[in-house]
Design a protein around this motif. Structure first.
Motif, PDB file in Angstrom:
ATOM      1  N   ALA A   1      39.573  16.455  96.986  1.00  0.00           N
ATOM      2  CA  ALA A   1      37.888  16.204  97.279  1.00  0.00           C
ATOM      3  C   ALA A   1      37.780  15.035  96.529  1.00  0.00           C
ATOM      4  N   GLU A   2      38.895  14.693  95.315  1.00  0.00           N
ATOM      5  CA  GLU A   2      38.474  13.358  94.905  1.00  0.00           C
ATOM      6  C   GLU A   2      38.109  12.214  95.594  1.00  0.00           C
ATOM      7  N   VAL A   3      39.150  12.058  96.592  1.00  0.00           N
ATOM      8  CA  VAL A   3      39.138  11.208  97.586  1.00  0.00           C
ATOM      9  C   VAL A   3      38.053  11.553  98.398  1.00  0.00           C
ATOM     10  N   ASP A   4      38.053  12.502  98.990  1.00  0.00           N
ATOM     11  CA  ASP A   4      36.441  12.348  99.941  1.00  0.00           C
ATOM     12  C   ASP A   4      34.802  12.043  98.925  1.00  0.00           C
ATOM     13  N   ARG A   5      35.285  12.375  98.058  1.00  0.00           N
ATOM     14  CA  ARG A   5      33.717  11.861  97.215  1.00  0.00           C
ATOM     15  C   ARG A   5      33.494  11.045  96.331  1.00  0.00           C
ATOM     16  N   ALA A   6      35.060  10.224  96.195  1.00  0.00           N
ATOM     17  CA  ALA A   6      35.139   8.948  96.486  1.00  0.00           C
ATOM     18  C   ALA A   6      34.693   8.130  97.366  1.00  0.00           C
ATOM     19  N   LEU A   7      34.721   8.238  98.403  1.00  0.00           N
ATOM     20  CA  LEU A   7      34.333   7.710  99.952  1.00  0.00           C
ATOM     21  C   LEU A   7      33.343   7.761 100.396  1.00  0.00           C
ATOM     22  N   ALA A   8      32.692   9.663  99.820  1.00  0.00           N
ATOM     23  CA  ALA A   8      31.410   9.641 100.406  1.00  0.00           C
ATOM     24  C   ALA A   8      30.246   8.979  99.862  1.00  0.00           C
ATOM     25  N   ALA A   9      30.669   8.300  97.919  1.00  0.00           N
ATOM     26  CA  ALA A   9      30.162   7.576  96.674  1.00  0.00           C
ATOM     27  C   ALA A   9      30.097   6.485  97.182  1.00  0.00           C
ATOM     28  N   ALA A  10      30.746   5.423  98.302  1.00  0.00           N
ATOM     29  CA  ALA A  10      30.842   4.637  98.716  1.00  0.00           C
ATOM     30  C   ALA A  10      30.349   4.048 100.169  1.00  0.00           C
ATOM     31  N   GLY A  11      29.756   4.863 100.404  1.00  0.00           N
ATOM     32  CA  GLY A  11      29.300   4.865 101.505  1.00  0.00           C
ATOM     33  C   GLY A  11      30.108   5.708 103.415  1.00  0.00           C
ATOM     34  N   LEU A  12      31.368   5.720 102.714  1.00  0.00           N
ATOM     35  CA  LEU A  12      32.592   5.569 103.977  1.00  0.00           C
ATOM     36  C   LEU A  12      32.474   6.990 103.897  1.00  0.00           C
ATOM     37  N   ASP A  13      31.478   8.341 104.603  1.00  0.00           N
ATOM     38  CA  ASP A  13      31.638   9.226 104.574  1.00  0.00           C
ATOM     39  C   ASP A  13      31.733   9.550 105.734  1.00  0.00           C
ATOM     40  N   ALA A  14      31.900  10.804 106.299  1.00  0.00           N
ATOM     41  CA  ALA A  14      32.503  11.846 107.698  1.00  0.00           C
ATOM     42  C   ALA A  14      31.374  11.701 108.219  1.00  0.00           C
ATOM     43  N   GLY A  15      31.799  11.291 109.998  1.00  0.00           N
ATOM     44  CA  GLY A  15      30.775  11.060 110.192  1.00  0.00           C
ATOM     45  C   GLY A  15      30.488  12.364 110.926  1.00  0.00           C
ATOM     46  N   PHE A  16      29.277  12.064 111.674  1.00  0.00           N
ATOM     47  CA  PHE A  16      28.264  14.041 112.744  1.00  0.00           C
ATOM     48  C   PHE A  16      28.973  15.130 113.301  1.00  0.00           C
ATOM     49  N   VAL A  17      30.252  14.466 114.289  1.00  0.00           N
ATOM     50  CA  VAL A  17      31.522  15.458 114.827  1.00  0.00           C
ATOM     51  C   VAL A  17      31.930  16.122 113.359  1.00  0.00           C
ATOM     52  N   ALA A  18      32.971  15.088 111.968  1.00  0.00           N
ATOM     53  CA  ALA A  18      33.746  15.844 111.470  1.00  0.00           C
ATOM     54  C   ALA A  18      32.226  16.770 110.098  1.00  0.00           C
ATOM     55  N   ARG A  19      31.693  16.527 110.339  1.00  0.00           N
ATOM     56  CA  ARG A  19      30.664  17.279 109.149  1.00  0.00           C
ATOM     57  C   ARG A  19      30.018  18.209 110.426  1.00  0.00           C
ATOM     58  N   TRP A  20      30.021  18.171 111.346  1.00  0.00           N
ATOM     59  CA  TRP A  20      29.783  20.335 112.568  1.00  0.00           C
ATOM     60  C   TRP A  20      30.690  20.859 111.821  1.00  0.00           C
ATOM     61  N   GLU A  21      32.400  19.913 112.633  1.00  0.00           N
ATOM     62  CA  GLU A  21      33.393  20.746 112.542  1.00  0.00           C
ATOM     63  C   GLU A  21      33.961  21.221 110.916  1.00  0.00           C
ATOM     64  N   ARG A  22      33.206  20.403 109.936  1.00  0.00           N
ATOM     65  CA  ARG A  22      33.466  21.420 108.474  1.00  0.00           C
ATOM     66  C   ARG A  22      32.498  22.106 108.643  1.00  0.00           C
ATOM     67  N   SER A  23      31.619  22.202 109.104  1.00  0.00           N
ATOM     68  CA  SER A  23      30.665  23.503 108.547  1.00  0.00           C
ATOM     69  C   SER A  23      30.882  24.567 109.235  1.00  0.00           C
ATOM     70  N   ARG A  24      30.566  25.588 108.396  1.00  0.00           N
ATOM     71  CA  ARG A  24      31.308  27.140 109.534  1.00  0.00           C
ATOM     72  C   ARG A  24      29.777  27.396 110.451  1.00  0.00           C
ATOM     73  N   ALA A  25      28.702  27.312 109.585  1.00  0.00           N
ATOM     74  CA  ALA A  25      27.400  27.675 110.133  1.00  0.00           C
ATOM     75  C   ALA A  25      27.366  26.521 111.589  1.00  0.00           C
ATOM     76  N   GLY A  26      27.781  25.694 111.714  1.00  0.00           N
ATOM     77  CA  GLY A  26      28.155  24.868 112.360  1.00  0.00           C
ATOM     78  C   GLY A  26      29.042  25.012 113.501  1.00  0.00           C
ATOM     79  N   VAL A  27      30.150  25.843 113.080  1.00  0.00           N
ATOM     80  CA  VAL A  27      31.496  26.200 114.465  1.00  0.00           C
ATOM     81  C   VAL A  27      30.670  27.073 115.004  1.00  0.00           C
ATOM     82  N   ILE A  28      30.149  27.849 114.194  1.00  0.00           N
ATOM     83  CA  ILE A  28      29.664  29.552 115.072  1.00  0.00           C
ATOM     84  C   ILE A  28      28.556  29.354 115.945  1.00  0.00           C
ATOM     85  N   GLY A  29      27.436  28.241 115.517  1.00  0.00           N
ATOM     86  CA  GLY A  29      26.552  27.657 116.546  1.00  0.00           C
ATOM     87  C   GLY A  29      27.121  26.926 117.508  1.00  0.00           C
ATOM     88  N   ALA A  30      27.713  26.481 117.130  1.00  0.00           N
ATOM     89  CA  ALA A  30      28.701  25.295 118.610  1.00  0.00           C
ATOM     90  C   ALA A  30      29.466  26.438 119.561  1.00  0.00           C
TER      91      ALA A  30
END
Lengths: 335, 364
Positions: free
Chosen positions: A71-100
């Motif tokens: 999670a530390e790495v994720d936070r550091a990358l997010a803070a630097a603007g190197l965030d997960a793309g739209f697809v990766a965010r969709w995959e990670r969200s449970r509501a997103g998956v059910i919605g899919a």
């Protein structure tokens, strides 16, 4: 500024090096044994989160660092603007998956009920008649070889029926070919009739003798004319191909036979819809030709009476035709 | 010839002479998320997203496959895959349409396809190898087009004309073409599996098929007997009543389980023989697939996929990947870390184009 440990791969040897990666202040720097790299954030490429594998930080010279999946790495990358793309965010969200899942079901149903039939209708309408004629010729040759024999009807009877067919009030501008009614005898088919996209309509001797009068034969011919005028042959072919492709793609390299069952089930409904359309067409044509639409119901009833026991139609969802009872009811309601 | 500079102290873990087994660390639920989004987006975009979906899938399986504490990776550029798929659609679509036009057109289309397929398969192998890496080193495939024509056109024809007696030999040559021309960095794969190994595999499958057919005949006989007892009178096979559909269903079940069994048997035996006789420079491999386990996994996967209307498929793929990995072992002759990459300026000489307009990535 966050510093995380990482493995450095220089792409020239299989061995990796333990390095430290510092992210922050619009820059990324990597330092370790024999490695000192400092780059602007815009120059690096970071892979999105993928399962539980570490993020990969690709540097501009082709080398890369593998960061731990924390999670530390994720936070550091997010803070630097190197965030997960739209697809990766969709995959990670449970509501997103059910919605899919829900969205997929909705899409499949929409494709099945509207998309594919509409597309098949469009394409069938644009197919050159020559293609339909070619197909029909091949099918007819096959049938003549294996199923159909010379008719036993005398020439006068055939002439009468042919003239009556010509007098049917068929739509003139649908671009459909002219009907050519052929009479054949067939033990295997019994009392039956079928139409081919080229306009050929075959009526068996048994069906003619089953009919109480000429109007009933014409009613059957009107139904078959519906198949020709509405291009059911081509539409059915296109729709079943599309369904077959979709099912095959969705199930992947699964067994071929297993893919056949759902395909057959799904295309059976298409077939039933087309039969209903042909019945409606027949009712309209008969009415316009001063023949009671009930004649079609009459011969269907007679037809039903000749078959004992369970038949394919009674099996509902597997059947290619609606139940005869349903067809008779719909026709009688139309008067 | 550029070599790794001596001033570089490579701090590596100690060399591992003991055998190392592949590990697959991905889980079904994780892959399900990726899969469902892939499928949904592909349907929404009417297939265009499928190239990106493929990249995501390949990356998931590659990165979760770990050997000696490091994972693989996949780098296929989505646009190249998309272009390749567009070409494939045109080719196969044209072939299908030709079939509706006339038998002659279909024959011509088939001829065109047969003439072009080996070249496409060769490029596909090259594309896949070049875009797969391990510890930052790219794999490579140096098979020539001539070899592809022999293996993907000449041999199948020969096998067909010998009533498939040359079939196992063909399969052997196909694997040899794939393995013997492959490499990782500067290391080269070599293939020395005996042809007999392949014949043995297919012979076993042949025996299995006969056992199955005899069992099937017995089962169908019993089923037919039971049905006529139930419905009274001899069942006319052409009457499309309920007994007909029951027989059809029974035959389908027998066929499918038989198919899965034979497929698993051939797969297990052939893979074991092929990989156990493959080497990477001095390093060896051992593959120990068990026919029974593979059959069990494949059959339960199939049943679960049917029961869940396809939603179990991602879990099924992960199950298989995990089993394949757990039975695949590398027996290193020395430290794996010693494998070096091909020097930069040699890449052109090997025939790797720097930029392709499109790469074929046909599923093999």
């Amino acid at each position: 500024m966050t510093t995380v440990p990482a493995r450095y791969f220089d792409g020239r040897q299989a061995a990796w090096r333990e390095v430290s990666v510092a992210i922050g202040g619009e820059r990324v720097s990597v330092s370790g044994p024999g490695v000192e790299v400092d780059e602007p954030i815009g120059a690096v490429v970071v892979s999105g989160p993928l399962g539980r594998t570490g993020r990969r930080l690709g540097l501009s010279d082709g080398t890369y660092c593998e960061l731990a999946a924390t999670a530390e790495v994720d936070r550091a990358l997010a803070a630097a603007g190197l965030d997960a793309g739209f697809v990766a965010r969709w995959e990670r969200s449970r509501a997103g998956v059910i919605g899919a899942v829900v969205l997929l079901i909705v899409l499949f149903v929409a494709l099945y009920r509207f998309g594919i039939p509409a597309l098949a209708d469009e394409v069938a309408g644009r197919m050159p008649q020559a293609v339909a004629d070619q197909l029909s010729r091949e099918v007819m040759d096959l049938y003549e070889q294996h199923l159909l024999g010379q008719t036993a009807l005398d020439a006068e009877r055939q002439e009468t029926l042919a003239r009556a067919t010509a007098n049917l009030a068929l739509p003139r501008d649908s671009g459909a070919p002219a009907l050519a009614v052929l009479f054949r005898s067939s033990e295997r088919l019994g009392a039956n009739a079928f139409a081919l996209p080229s306009g050929v309509v075959v009526v068996t001797d048994d069906l003619v003798s089953l009919a109480a009068n000429d109007e009933e034969v014409l009613a059957i011919i009107a139904h078959e004319a519906g198949h020709v005028h509405r291009r059911h042959g081509l539409r059915k072919l296109l729709q079943s191909s599309a369904i077959g492709f979709l099912v095959g793609w969705y199930l992947g390299d699964l067994n071929l036979v297993v893919a056949l069952a759902p395909t057959a089930l799904l295309t059976a409904k298409y077939s039933r819809d087309l039969e209903r359309e042909a019945d409606d067409f027949a009712a309209e044509v008969l009415r316009a030709s001063a023949i009671a639409p009930g004649r079609l119901a009459d011969i269907l009833e007679r037809f039903d009476g000749t078959r004992a026991g369970l038949s394919a139609e009674d099996l509902g969802y597997i059947s290619s035709h609606p139940t005869t009872t349903e067809r008779i009811e719909r026709l009688r309601q139309q008067r | 010839m550029i070599d790794v500079p001596a001033a570089e102290p490579a701090v590596t873990p100690p060399p591992r002479p003991e055998p190392v087994t592949l590990e697959f660390t991905g889980t079904g639920p994780e892959y399900f998320r990726i899969w469902i989004v892939n499928v949904t987006l592909t349907v929404v975009t009417l297939g265009v997203y499928s190239a990106w979906a493929k990249v995501r899938r390949q990356q998931f399986f590659a990165r979760h496959t770990r050997l000696a504490d490091a994972g693989f990776d996949y780098h296929g550029p989505p646009m190249a895959i998309l272009r390749g798929r567009a070409v494939a659609v045109v080719l196969f679509g044209g072939y299908s349409l030709a079939g509706y036009w006339s038998p002659l057109a279909a024959l011509i289309a088939f001829g065109v396809l047969a003439a072009v397929m080996p070249w496409l398969l060769c490029r596909s192998l090259r594309f896949r190898a070049r875009n797969t890496s391990y510890r930052g080193l790219r794999f490579r495939f140096e098979g020539r087009a001539q070899g592809a024509y022999g293996v993907f056109l000449g041999l199948p024809l020969a096998a067909f004309f010998t009533l498939m007696l040359l079939g196992p030999y063909w399969h052997h040559q196909m694997r040899r073409y794939q393995h013997d021309n492959a490499g990782l960095g500067r290391a080269r794969f070599t293939f020395h599996a005996p042809v007999w190994g392949f014949y043995s595999a297919y012979l076993q499958a042949f025996v299995l098929v006969w056992v199955y057919l005899i069992t099937a005949a017995v089962v169908l006989g019993i089923a037919g007997g039971l049905l006529s007892f139930w419905f009274g009178g001899p069942a006319d096979p052409l009457e499309r009543g309920l007994p007909f559909y029951v027989i059809v269903a029974t035959v389908a079940v027998i066929y499918v389980t038989g198919f899965v069994a034979v497929q698993s048997l051939v797969s297990a035996r052939v893979q074991n023989v092929a990989w156990t006789h493959t080497m990477l420079d001095g390093h060896r491999f051992v593959y120990r697939l068990s026919f029974r386990r593979l059959f069990a996994i494949r059959l339960t996967n199939l049943l679960a996929i049917i029961a869940t209307l396809g939603l179990f498929r991602p879990f099924a793929q992960v199950r298989l990947a995990r089993y394949f990995a757990s039975t695949f072992t590398l027996v290193p002759a020395g430290p794996i870390e010693d494998i070096r990459a091909v020097p930069v300026e040699d890449i052109g000489a090997v025939g790797e184009e720097a930029a392709d307009l499109f790469d074929f990535d046909i599923a093999l």
